[in-house]
Design an enzyme around this catalytic site. Structure first.
Site, PDB file in Angstrom:
ATOM      1  CE1 TYR A   1      28.318   6.269  35.537  1.00  0.00           C
ATOM      2  CE2 TYR A   1      29.402   4.130  35.392  1.00  0.00           C
ATOM      3  CZ  TYR A   1      29.191   5.371  35.888  1.00  0.00           C
ATOM      4  OH  TYR A   1      30.014   5.801  36.815  1.00  0.00           O
TER       5      TYR A   1
ATOM      6  CE  LYS B   1      16.642  -2.437  49.390  1.00  0.00           C
ATOM      7  NZ  LYS B   1      16.452  -3.419  48.325  1.00  0.00           N
TER       8      LYS B   1
ATOM      9  N   GLY C   1      32.961  13.852  46.122  1.00  0.00           N
ATOM     10  CA  GLY C   1      33.224  15.155  46.455  1.00  0.00           C
ATOM     11  C   GLY C   1      33.379  15.665  47.939  1.00  0.00           C
TER      12      GLY C   1
ATOM     13  CB  VAL D   1      32.460   4.943  45.708  1.00  0.00           C
ATOM     14  CG1 VAL D   1      32.930   5.663  46.915  1.00  0.00           C
ATOM     15  CG2 VAL D   1      33.185   4.613  44.688  1.00  0.00           C
TER      16      VAL D   1
HETATM   17  P1  NAP Z   1      26.801  11.440  43.518  1.00  0.00           P
HETATM   18  O1  NAP Z   1      27.018  11.366  44.836  1.00  0.00           O
HETATM   19  O2  NAP Z   1      25.639  11.220  42.702  1.00  0.00           O
HETATM   20  O3  NAP Z   1      27.406  12.969  42.892  1.00  0.00           O
HETATM   21  C1  NAP Z   1      27.258  13.324  41.723  1.00  0.00           C
HETATM   22  C2  NAP Z   1      27.796  14.755  41.577  1.00  0.00           C
HETATM   23  O4  NAP Z   1      27.886  15.271  40.135  1.00  0.00           O
HETATM   24  C3  NAP Z   1      27.033  15.785  42.316  1.00  0.00           C
HETATM   25  O5  NAP Z   1      27.913  16.740  42.937  1.00  0.00           O
HETATM   26  C4  NAP Z   1      26.151  16.319  41.376  1.00  0.00           C
HETATM   27  O6  NAP Z   1      25.643  17.650  41.804  1.00  0.00           O
HETATM   28  C5  NAP Z   1      27.060  16.334  40.312  1.00  0.00           C
HETATM   29  N1  NAP Z   1      26.472  16.568  38.921  1.00  0.00           N
HETATM   30  C6  NAP Z   1      25.505  15.706  38.212  1.00  0.00           C
HETATM   31  N2  NAP Z   1      24.822  16.109  37.268  1.00  0.00           N
HETATM   32  C7  NAP Z   1      25.424  17.496  37.132  1.00  0.00           C
HETATM   33  C8  NAP Z   1      25.181  18.323  36.238  1.00  0.00           C
HETATM   34  N3  NAP Z   1      24.701  18.207  34.965  1.00  0.00           N
HETATM   35  N4  NAP Z   1      25.987  19.663  36.320  1.00  0.00           N
HETATM   36  C9  NAP Z   1      26.924  19.698  37.328  1.00  0.00           C
HETATM   37  N5  NAP Z   1      27.043  18.823  38.235  1.00  0.00           N
HETATM   38  C10 NAP Z   1      26.376  17.644  38.228  1.00  0.00           C
HETATM   39  O7  NAP Z   1      27.959  10.745  42.736  1.00  0.00           O
HETATM   40  P2  NAP Z   1      29.335  10.019  43.360  1.00  0.00           P
HETATM   41  O8  NAP Z   1      29.178   8.508  43.565  1.00  0.00           O
HETATM   42  O9  NAP Z   1      30.004  10.914  44.304  1.00  0.00           O
HETATM   43  O10 NAP Z   1      30.092   9.709  42.014  1.00  0.00           O
HETATM   44  C11 NAP Z   1      31.294  10.727  41.607  1.00  0.00           C
HETATM   45  C12 NAP Z   1      32.156  10.023  40.395  1.00  0.00           C
HETATM   46  O11 NAP Z   1      32.602   8.844  40.849  1.00  0.00           O
HETATM   47  C13 NAP Z   1      31.139   9.947  39.116  1.00  0.00           C
HETATM   48  O12 NAP Z   1      32.086  10.410  38.013  1.00  0.00           O
HETATM   49  C14 NAP Z   1      30.936   8.617  39.154  1.00  0.00           C
HETATM   50  O13 NAP Z   1      30.942   7.884  37.925  1.00  0.00           O
HETATM   51  C15 NAP Z   1      32.140   7.830  39.794  1.00  0.00           C
HETATM   52  N6  NAP Z   1      31.988   6.666  40.435  1.00  0.00           N
HETATM   53  C16 NAP Z   1      31.026   6.345  41.307  1.00  0.00           C
HETATM   54  C17 NAP Z   1      30.972   5.082  41.655  1.00  0.00           C
HETATM   55  C18 NAP Z   1      30.039   4.857  43.196  1.00  0.00           C
HETATM   56  O14 NAP Z   1      29.773   3.456  43.311  1.00  0.00           O
HETATM   57  N7  NAP Z   1      29.164   5.867  43.531  1.00  0.00           N
HETATM   58  C19 NAP Z   1      31.747   4.072  41.354  1.00  0.00           C
HETATM   59  C20 NAP Z   1      32.671   4.395  40.391  1.00  0.00           C
HETATM   60  C21 NAP Z   1      32.715   5.545  39.962  1.00  0.00           C
HETATM   61  P3  NAP Z   1      24.432  18.234  42.383  1.00  0.00           P
HETATM   62  O15 NAP Z   1      24.242  17.050  43.693  1.00  0.00           O
HETATM   63  O16 NAP Z   1      24.898  19.476  43.041  1.00  0.00           O
HETATM   64  O17 NAP Z   1      23.329  18.098  41.670  1.00  0.00           O
HETATM   65  P1  GDP Z   2      26.586  -2.406  40.011  1.00  0.00           P
HETATM   66  O1  GDP Z   2      27.680  -2.960  40.939  1.00  0.00           O
HETATM   67  O2  GDP Z   2      27.098  -1.536  39.055  1.00  0.00           O
HETATM   68  O3  GDP Z   2      25.823  -3.652  39.300  1.00  0.00           O
HETATM   69  O4  GDP Z   2      25.518  -1.498  40.720  1.00  0.00           O
HETATM   70  P2  GDP Z   2      24.679  -1.679  42.278  1.00  0.00           P
HETATM   71  O5  GDP Z   2      25.698  -0.958  43.186  1.00  0.00           O
HETATM   72  O6  GDP Z   2      23.457  -1.301  42.182  1.00  0.00           O
HETATM   73  O7  GDP Z   2      24.628  -3.261  42.856  1.00  0.00           O
HETATM   74  C1  GDP Z   2      24.008  -4.173  42.212  1.00  0.00           C
HETATM   75  C2  GDP Z   2      24.154  -5.412  42.805  1.00  0.00           C
HETATM   76  O8  GDP Z   2      23.385  -5.357  44.272  1.00  0.00           O
HETATM   77  C3  GDP Z   2      23.236  -6.510  42.091  1.00  0.00           C
HETATM   78  O9  GDP Z   2      23.850  -8.043  42.306  1.00  0.00           O
HETATM   79  C4  GDP Z   2      21.798  -6.543  42.702  1.00  0.00           C
HETATM   80  O10 GDP Z   2      20.867  -7.476  42.689  1.00  0.00           O
HETATM   81  C5  GDP Z   2      22.340  -6.087  44.409  1.00  0.00           C
HETATM   82  N1  GDP Z   2      21.639  -5.715  45.138  1.00  0.00           N
HETATM   83  C6  GDP Z   2      20.616  -6.083  46.355  1.00  0.00           C
HETATM   84  N2  GDP Z   2      19.790  -5.329  46.912  1.00  0.00           N
HETATM   85  C7  GDP Z   2      20.015  -4.236  46.151  1.00  0.00           C
HETATM   86  C8  GDP Z   2      19.428  -2.714  46.372  1.00  0.00           C
HETATM   87  O11 GDP Z   2      18.785  -2.555  47.341  1.00  0.00           O
HETATM   88  N3  GDP Z   2      19.791  -1.868  45.590  1.00  0.00           N
HETATM   89  C9  GDP Z   2      20.545  -2.081  44.567  1.00  0.00           C
HETATM   90  N4  GDP Z   2      21.085  -0.997  43.695  1.00  0.00           N
HETATM   91  N5  GDP Z   2      21.255  -3.264  44.346  1.00  0.00           N
HETATM   92  C10 GDP Z   2      21.016  -4.324  45.012  1.00  0.00           C
END
Ligand code: NAP
Ligand code: GDP
Length: 322
Positions: free
Chosen positions: A144, A195, A20, A174
């Protein structure tokens, strides 16, 4: 554009999170906002989307014509392994509340967010958009994964019953500024960045979890933000689309460690704790569909994006989510 007339009022759920904040930056600070577009970035403080009432109240207040639905319970491998039930329930409630409110308030287009970690565990590679429902997901994050898959089911049903074009994108891992850098709960890159920052400051070894051999495709949040804008404005399918770098850009976790170590100039010892899980060993995604639409889209080089994120974390250490 998608054919709708009049101004476009875009409500971004999860507007305060990693993705976002990246969309907000691209839209507001990098001049991508177009005339006739209004953007609203929602956080959980304004509406808890687990509640149908609060969700409806937010739609009543903002009256969006378009929605980018990002809000979700999100976490890395280790948080998923601990909390499958919470991931399932929270995300099912949030998704149903948002999609149904969008329908009830006449929203013309919703772009929701899936993830490549929701695909079947036992599969052929590379993974593509047609394979989402072809078998059980990896056991580490089944809560999830099934909750996210149901968004695709619901989108198809809104199309079948009401002709609505609600769709979803499927990003890979991401990372970027404003990520959740919590070591226990976050994803691999923000975890490693936090870390490594601490290991350097405290003169201690860096503890990597798992063997480092798992493969991942990483996407910079600002690249993903640009692709989200394109999907919102131009992509007209109900079928989801994978937003990923190419298969040739897949990296090992060790490659990611090396990039973070280099960005911080960390010279201490790096320990791989093989008693911890590697999670899904790979989930190689194919971006041919994206490339068919956008053959010339340029992703930020990985090392540059990691460096920018490490610099952002160091500069914002006191206030970063951790
Ligand atoms: P994030 O940084 O953890 O942000 C999550 C957002 O969801 C925050 O704005 C949070 O609001 C809001 N939220 C959570 N629970 C809520 C609730 N009960 N009511 C209203 N808002 C709520 O996650 P992100 O990485 O930006 O993820 C965004 C999207 O991308 C998600 O749908 C996730 O599944 C998807 N996605 C993420 C990744 C990744 O690697 N991060 C990969 C693939 C897909 P507050 O912070 O204000 O609480
Ligand atoms: P995933 O891609 O959905 O599996 O989730 P993550 O982004 O948590 O990535 C997990 C992978 O990173 C696994 O292979 C873990 O063993 C490795 N990994 C190594 N160090 C870390 C760490 O500090 N945090 C997390 N979340 N994963 C780690």
């Amino acid at each position: 554009m998608d054919g709708s007339v009049g101004p476009m009022r875009v409500l971004v759920t999860g507007g305060s999170g990693l993705v976002g904040r990246a969309i907000e930056r691209v839209v507001k600070k990098e001049g991508e906002e177009r005339e006739g577009e209004e953007w609203i970035f929602l956080s959980s403080k304004e509406a808890n989307l687990m509640s149908a009432e609060e969700t409806r109240a937010a739609f009543e207040k903002h009256r969006p014509t378009h929605v980018i639905h990002l809000a979700a319970m999100v976490g890395g491998l280790f948080r998923n392994m601990r909390q499958n039930l919470d991931f399932w329930r929270n995300n099912v409630f949030i998704n149903d509340n948002v999609l149904q409110a969008a329908h009830e308030f006449g929203v013309v287009k919703v772009v929701s967010c899936l993830s490549t970690c929701i695909f079947p565990d036992k599969t052929t590679y590379p993974i593509d958009e047609t394979m989402i429902h072809n078998g059980p997901p990896h056991e580490s994050n089944f809560g999830y994964a099934f909750a996210k898959r149901m968004i695709d089911v619901q989108n198809r049903a809104y199309f079948q019953q009401y002709g609505l074009r609600y769709t979803a994108v499927i990003p890979t891992n991401v990372f970027g500024p404003h990520d959740n850098f919590n070591i226990e709960d976050g994803h691999v890159l923000p975890g490693l960045i936090h870390k490594t920052y601490l290991a350097k400051k405290e003169g201690k070894p860096l503890q990597v979890w798992g063997s480092g051999r798992a493969l991942r495709q990483f996407i910079y949040s600002l690249d993903l933000a640009r692709l989200f804008l394109w999907v919102l404005r131009e992509y007209d399918e109900v079928e989801p689309i994978i937003l990923s770098v190419g298969e040739e850009d897949e990296l090992t976790v060790k490659d990611a460690v090396d990039a973070v170590v280099e960005a911080f100039g960390f010279e201490g010892e790096v320990i791989y704790d093989t008693s911890k899980s590697d999670g899904q060993i790979k989930k190689t995604a194919n971006n041919a569909k994206l490339r068919k639409y956008l053959p010339d889209f340029k992703f930020t080089p990985f090392k540059q994006a990691v460096k920018e994120t490490c610099d952002w974390f160091a500069a914002n250490y006191d206030t970063a989510r951790k």
